[in-house]
Design a protein around this motif. Sequence first.
Motif, short mmCIF file in Angstrom:
data_model
loop_
_atom_site.label_atom_id
_atom_site.label_comp_id
_atom_site.label_asym_id
_atom_site.label_seq_id
_atom_site.Cartn_x
_atom_site.Cartn_y
_atom_site.Cartn_z
N ALA A 82 -7.64 0.90 -1.78
CA ALA A 82 -7.65 -0.37 -2.86
C ALA A 82 -7.30 0.08 -4.16
O ALA A 82 -8.36 0.60 -4.95
CB ALA A 82 -8.85 -1.00 -2.65
N ARG A 83 -5.99 -0.49 -4.75
CA ARG A 83 -5.45 -0.07 -6.11
C ARG A 83 -4.32 -0.78 -6.30
O ARG A 83 -3.77 -1.15 -5.35
CB ARG A 83 -5.40 1.56 -6.13
N PRO A 84 -4.08 -0.78 -7.55
CA PRO A 84 -3.04 -1.25 -8.25
C PRO A 84 -1.83 -0.50 -7.87
O PRO A 84 -1.93 0.72 -7.91
CB PRO A 84 -2.97 -1.57 -9.77
N THR A 85 -0.59 -1.00 -7.65
CA THR A 85 0.51 -0.13 -7.28
C THR A 85 1.47 -0.27 -8.52
O THR A 85 1.20 -0.06 -9.66
CB THR A 85 1.23 -0.33 -6.22
N ARG B 3 1.20 -5.55 -8.61
CA ARG B 3 0.96 -5.30 -7.28
C ARG B 3 -0.40 -4.64 -6.93
O ARG B 3 -0.49 -3.80 -7.94
CB ARG B 3 2.39 -4.63 -6.61
N TYR B 4 -1.11 -5.09 -6.04
CA TYR B 4 -2.25 -4.45 -5.64
C TYR B 4 -2.24 -4.42 -4.10
O TYR B 4 -1.77 -5.33 -3.37
CB TYR B 4 -3.57 -5.39 -5.87
N LEU B 5 -2.62 -3.24 -3.71
CA LEU B 5 -2.58 -2.98 -2.30
C LEU B 5 -4.02 -2.56 -1.71
O LEU B 5 -4.82 -1.82 -2.25
CB LEU B 5 -1.79 -1.34 -2.09
N ALA B 6 -4.29 -3.21 -0.48
CA ALA B 6 -5.69 -3.03 -0.18
C ALA B 6 -5.51 -2.50 1.38
O ALA B 6 -4.68 -3.43 2.30
CB ALA B 6 -6.66 -4.10 0.04
#
Length: 164
Positions: free
Chosen positions: A16-19, A23-26
Amino acid sequence: AADEMVKSAEVELVLARPTCPGRYLAVVTGDTGAVTNAVEKGRAIGGEMLIDWFIIPSVHGDVIPALNGTGIVEAVNALGIIETCSTASCILAADAAAKAGAVNLMEIRFAAGLAGKAFVLMTGDVGSVKSSVEAGVAGVGDAGPVLSHVVIPSPSAELKAQLR
């Protein structure tokens, strides 16, 4: 969204982190039903801001370590690379490639500094890498496009040193 996904179902939060900016990825793992519930919760919270989502039942065991850059690869033989337009399509390609042949996923690198693009590195014998790259490209399906793919049958020692 990531917090509520974990609270809503028996899932493990893998990533779980910003890219890239905006954008943010989980990424979660667990029982297919639990993952489905968690993803539905995340989709509801993300609403119109959601860019992409998917669920892979029975994901290959190399995918999660490759996402975290912790895949164990004893030797780099032939090298296969698939580059996609998005993180989601790259994960789908990596899973399909790993399931198709006797390859080891080395890394799935995504988004940060890549304008949302992603790529997966894999190794094995030349025949396995070729068939896995082909399967990975096909595995992207409508989530694509695949930007490029290549098999390097015998990478130089210098290149191998850069991959570890």
